[in-house]
Design a protein around this motif. Structure first.
Motif, short mmCIF file in Angstrom:
data_model
loop_
_atom_site.label_atom_id
_atom_site.label_comp_id
_atom_site.label_asym_id
_atom_site.label_seq_id
_atom_site.Cartn_x
_atom_site.Cartn_y
_atom_site.Cartn_z
N ALA A 1 0.87 -1.18 0.00
CA ALA A 1 0.00 0.00 0.00
C ALA A 1 0.91 1.24 0.00
O ALA A 1 1.92 1.25 -0.70
CB ALA A 1 -0.92 -0.05 1.21
N ASP B 1 -4.21 3.44 4.41
CA ASP B 1 -3.49 2.17 4.32
C ASP B 1 -2.00 2.41 4.08
O ASP B 1 -1.52 2.36 2.95
CB ASP B 1 -4.09 1.32 3.19
CG ASP B 1 -4.00 -0.16 3.50
OD1 ASP B 1 -3.02 -0.55 4.17
OD2 ASP B 1 -4.90 -0.90 3.11
N ARG C 1 -10.39 -3.27 0.95
CA ARG C 1 -9.47 -3.59 2.03
C ARG C 1 -8.67 -4.79 1.55
O ARG C 1 -9.22 -5.73 0.98
CB ARG C 1 -10.22 -3.95 3.32
CG ARG C 1 -11.19 -2.87 3.79
CD ARG C 1 -10.47 -1.62 4.29
NE ARG C 1 -11.42 -0.59 4.67
CZ ARG C 1 -11.86 0.37 3.87
NH1 ARG C 1 -11.44 0.40 2.61
NH2 ARG C 1 -12.70 1.27 4.29
N TYR C 2 -7.38 -4.76 1.79
CA TYR C 2 -6.50 -5.74 1.17
C TYR C 2 -6.20 -6.90 2.11
O TYR C 2 -5.61 -6.73 3.17
CB TYR C 2 -5.21 -5.05 0.71
CG TYR C 2 -5.51 -3.95 -0.28
CD1 TYR C 2 -5.91 -4.28 -1.58
CD2 TYR C 2 -5.47 -2.61 0.09
CE1 TYR C 2 -6.22 -3.28 -2.49
CE2 TYR C 2 -5.78 -1.61 -0.82
CZ TYR C 2 -6.17 -1.95 -2.11
OH TYR C 2 -6.49 -0.97 -3.00
N PRO D 1 -5.78 -1.17 11.35
CA PRO D 1 -6.17 0.03 10.59
C PRO D 1 -5.97 1.33 11.36
O PRO D 1 -6.12 1.38 12.58
CB PRO D 1 -7.66 -0.20 10.32
CG PRO D 1 -8.11 -1.10 11.43
CD PRO D 1 -6.93 -1.99 11.74
N PRO E 1 -9.77 3.78 6.29
CA PRO E 1 -8.40 3.51 6.72
C PRO E 1 -7.37 4.14 5.77
O PRO E 1 -7.53 4.08 4.55
CB PRO E 1 -8.30 1.99 6.69
CG PRO E 1 -9.70 1.51 6.80
CD PRO E 1 -10.52 2.53 6.07
N ALA F 1 -0.17 -4.50 3.58
CA ALA F 1 -1.11 -3.43 3.91
C ALA F 1 -1.52 -3.52 5.37
O ALA F 1 -1.28 -4.53 6.04
CB ALA F 1 -2.33 -3.51 3.00
N SER F 2 -2.17 -2.47 5.85
CA SER F 2 -2.54 -2.40 7.27
C SER F 2 -4.04 -2.27 7.50
O SER F 2 -4.49 -2.30 8.64
CB SER F 2 -1.82 -1.22 7.93
OG SER F 2 -2.16 0.00 7.29
N SER F 3 -4.82 -2.13 6.44
CA SER F 3 -6.23 -1.75 6.58
C SER F 3 -7.08 -2.80 7.28
O SER F 3 -8.13 -2.47 7.84
CB SER F 3 -6.83 -1.43 5.21
OG SER F 3 -6.66 -2.52 4.32
#
Length: 541
Positions: free
Chosen positions: A325, A369, A493-494, A409, A367, A403-405
């Motif tokens: 991301a 990301d 969202r990943y 998040p 979020p 990613a962080s979402s």
């Protein structure tokens, strides 16, 4: 419409996702060589059919070394074992991610050599760039401390600069370099790309669609190759909704498909020069095509096409695709806060710290990301070790979202709260008014609020000079928000299931030395104690 923390979410109308059709000949592996429109473009760029990279000598799986011992929860992936003595070929090594990957490999593994493709006019210039941009970088301070007086000797032995350019035939390498890398390399990491969101369409196609195929064609001729790693972006999937799985983008699909040949034929409408009229034409046509085909920026469209093309022509080359991301500064190792240049979020942070962004165009609940660059580098290295160790032809490419979402998040509202707490005590300009940002989902209402707040803050009151300055500040803030608007209203969202599997398979020692778990990030600490101070130290001074 003004949106506060308690407001509801709002999104763009759904746009059907598009795919690229197959315009690649599987016989000579040349990029759409059987299509007359693309032949014209290739001819213009001197992409001859007798390329040094057309012969395929990639060995079948049966000829590779026997598989390593089975991995269990105690023995781990075997990261150090895999990289011992391995030779790596890296494009984009002078960029942010490439540089962190190179440093980590040097510091934490006993790999053999790293061949670095460096854009330079000759070998001497390539050595100069290696010295000034890599060996002397602050990022390598830990290595300098670790090896002391032997540091220079180590890096000169391990790091081999290769003069080249991914946008030239045969990647701009001479025959001697081609032979050396072809015989030695075990892993290729293709990180080089143009990352300017709305760059000229022709330049982005050249660097992000055609160039990755040159690298893949070269990979198919490498004697010892175990794995090809392609650095993509999570935003190749942008306007699909819900959770996006780690699946390859496959060629095909008839409904609303992107025709690669048609896209490239657009580049033949005007001669390739650098005058303003031509630049504006290619930027405009790129934005139009991206929007029509389902992406917000020309960059995303071209990265999506590039990923699909590499996957299509890979043959039996094992392919690992990394989709990060928004990459930002290091979280912990080797240097917390280290960053190279302004990344996606940084112009917004700096402008807010100067009091120039009292309002922002985003959904506060979406979020943001982001992912620290050291986690991306660690994950890339760990994934290479895991999949390089399998020694079998992959039925399909393997995808990793970084990613962080989903796992940890942080929303736009959270991020601006951390910025507000920091900059109200330490604004970047003395006397700057730092207030909590107001969120909008409508550009016109956002612009009206933004300009009004800036005018009040600077007390324009009919002063023409001050009025002009305020208009310039407001126009810049509007441009920033418009450019990153897609991030502010991001729908997908990943899914990061492959990283979770990776973590489970890593030993405790590997998890400690190659930290990849985004759940361990404290976002407030990251923004206020690491990232903003890092920006001040390494970018804005």
């Amino acid at each position: 419409m003004l949106v506060n923390a308690a407001g509801t979410s709002f999104f763009y109308p759904p746009i059907k996702h598009s795919f690229v059709r197959n315009y690649f000949t599987k016989t000579n592996l040349q990029f759409a060589a059987n299509h007359p429109k693309i032949n014209a473009l290739i001819s213009r760029k001197n992409e001859q059919t007798h390329s040094l990279f057309t012969s395929c000598c990639h060995p079948p799986a049966s000829q590779l070394k026997a598989a390593a011992a089975a991995v269990d929860g105690h023995t781990g992936i075997g990261i150090l074992e895999f990289f011992q003595g391995k030779n790596i070929f890296v494009t984009g090594a002078t960029g942010l991610l490439g540089k962190v990957v190179v440093e980590k490999l040097l510091r934490s593994t006993s790999m053999g050599k790293i061949y670095l493709l460096i854009k330079a006019k000759d070998k001497e210039a390539a050595f100069d760039r290696l010295q000034s941009e890599i060996i002397s970088s602050d990022l390598f301070a830990s290595l300098k401390e670790k090896y002391g007086t032997s540091y220079i000797g180590l890096v000169r032995e391990k790091l081999i600069p290769i003069v080249g350019d991914i946008c030239k035939p045969n990647m701009g390498m001479d025959s001697e370099s081609i032979d050396a890398v072809r015989k030695d390399v075990h892993v290729i990491i293709h990180s080089a790309a143009s990352t300017t969101f709305n760059e000229r369409y022709d330049l982005l196609v050249d660097s992000n669609v055609i160039a990755p195929q040159r690298v893949m064609r070269f990979a198919k001729t490498c004697d010892k190759l175990l794995l090809f790693t392609h650095i993509s972006t999570a935003y190749v999937n942008e306007r699909r909704e819900g959770i996006i799985l780690e699946e390859p983008m496959i060629m095909g699909g008839d409904d609303g498909a992107v025709d690669v040949a048609d896209e490239i034929s657009l580049l033949l409408r005007s001669p390739p020069n650098n005058n303003d009229a031509t630049t504006n034409f290619f930027r405009k046509i790129g934005l139009q095509r991206a929007e029509m085909l389902g992406w917000s920026t020309t960059y995303q469209l071209c990265k999506a096409m590039g990923e699909m093309c590499v996957n299509e022509i890979r043959g039996d080359v094992p392919l690992l695709i990394i989709r990060p991301a928004i990459i930002e500064s290091c979280y912990s190792q080797p240097l917390p806060g280290w960053i190279q240049g302004m990344r996606v979020l940084d112009p917004v942070i700096v402008s807010y710290g100067k009091g120039m962004i009292p309002a922002y165009l985003a959904n506060p609940h979406v979020p943001l990301d982001i992912i620290p660059v050291d986690l991306v580098a660690n994950m890339t290295i760990a994934a290479i070790a895991k999949h390089g160790n399998t020694h079998v032809t992959m039925a399909q490419s393997t995808i990793y979202h970084v990613a962080s979402s989903l796992q940890n998040p942080i929303t736009w509202f959270d991020a601006f709260e951390y910025l507000y707490e920091y900059f109200k005590e330490a604004p970047l300009i003395e006397g700057a008014k730092i207030s909590r940002v107001k969120f909008f989902d409508d550009f016109e209402e956002f612009s009206k609020c933004l300009r009004g707040e800036i005018m009040r803050h600077y007390g324009a009151n009919g002063d023409r000079k001050m009025l002009r300055q305020c208009n310039v500040k407001a126009a810049y803030a509007e441009q920033l928000c418009k450019l990153y608007e897609f991030v502010g209203f991001l729908k997908p969202r990943y899914h990061t299931g492959n990283i979770q599997k990776l973590i489970e398979e890593m030993s405790k020692e590997e998890q400690l030395n190659f930290q990849v778990d985004v759940r361990n990030i404290n976002w407030k600490k990251y923004f206020q104690e690491i990232h903003i101070p890092g920006l001040s130290k390494y970018v804005t001074n």
